[in-house]
Write a protein that holds these residues in place. Structure first.
Motif: not given
Length: 228
Positions: A106, A109-110, A112
């Motif tokens: 997670k 992804e954050e 990114r």
């Protein structure tokens, strides 16, 4: 009017390499504030301490330290002659909060999304944005400036903190733009930057931060913060 007892130098030190710098998965079980330095990180700080002692010489100093374990370990290993009892432990100098225990997938992804949204503005879920850290660093600077009214103010201020916090400290101090802030890199682990007082009582960086995005042209104000 400038405060009458401004120190000769304000020195920002980034902690040495931590367990989290080499292992993202440790955040799943160990709180960010409780991470220790690695052996490499300890050696980085010992080297930085030797350079700082050469810079400061026999001059007096006052030290502020982030409350995280790795910054307190770094302050100890700098060996600047200040006892732990005399440190000023300052929670406003802590690392950007990303969450509590963290899922590396997670967080990746954050990160990114942060790259797309902007490092200054993006707020991590259950955490902080860069702008949140900027706000608390701003309140610390107000307290720091008040200390410059003290006739017993020391010649040097040493602040042991984190890479992003160092950049935001300088952004606030020199009034850099968001665009310029986002174009520069954090200092390496176990290194420091020096704000040196000039004859006009203002401060300049002895060396600029590394600028990874050279498409961003520094403004005159930003250049003046580090150019002679």
């Amino acid at each position: 009017m400038a405060a009458p007892y401004r120190p000769q130098r304000i020195i920002l030190v980034r902690h040495g390499e931590s367990e989290g710098n080499i292992n993202d998965h440790i955040y799943e079980t160990v709180p960010d504030h409780a991470l220790h330095m690695t052996e490499r990180g300890r050696q980085q700080v010992i080297t930085a301490g030797r350079r700082l002692r050469e810079l400061i010489g026999g001059e007096t100093l006052r030290m502020w330290v982030s409350p995280y374990v790795r910054t307190q370990e770094s302050a100890e290993l700098l060996d600047l002659g200040i006892s732990r009892e005399d440190w000023r432990i300052e929670p406003r100098l802590r690392e950007q909060d990303w969450a509590n225990f963290q899922d590396p997938v997670k967080i990746a992804e954050e990160k990114r999304l942060r790259n797309e949204y902007g490092h200054f503005w993006y707020r991590f879920t259950h955490g902080e944005s860069g702008s949140d850290v900027y706000d608390r660093v701003s309140t610390f600077l107000e307290s720091l400036h008040r200390s410059f009214e003290d006739p017993d103010m020391d010649r040097n201020v040493v602040i042991v903190t984190h890479g992003l916090t160092m950049r935001l400290f300088c952004m606030r101090w020199f009034r850099w733009s968001v665009e310029y802030f986002e174009s520069i890199s954090n200092p390496d682990n176990g290194t420091f930057v020096v704000l040196a007082k000039q004859p006009d009582q203002r401060y300049k960086l002895l060396e600029p931060f590394e600028q990874w995005d050279t498409s961003v042209e520094p403004t005159a104000r930003e250049r003046n913060s580090w150019e002679d």
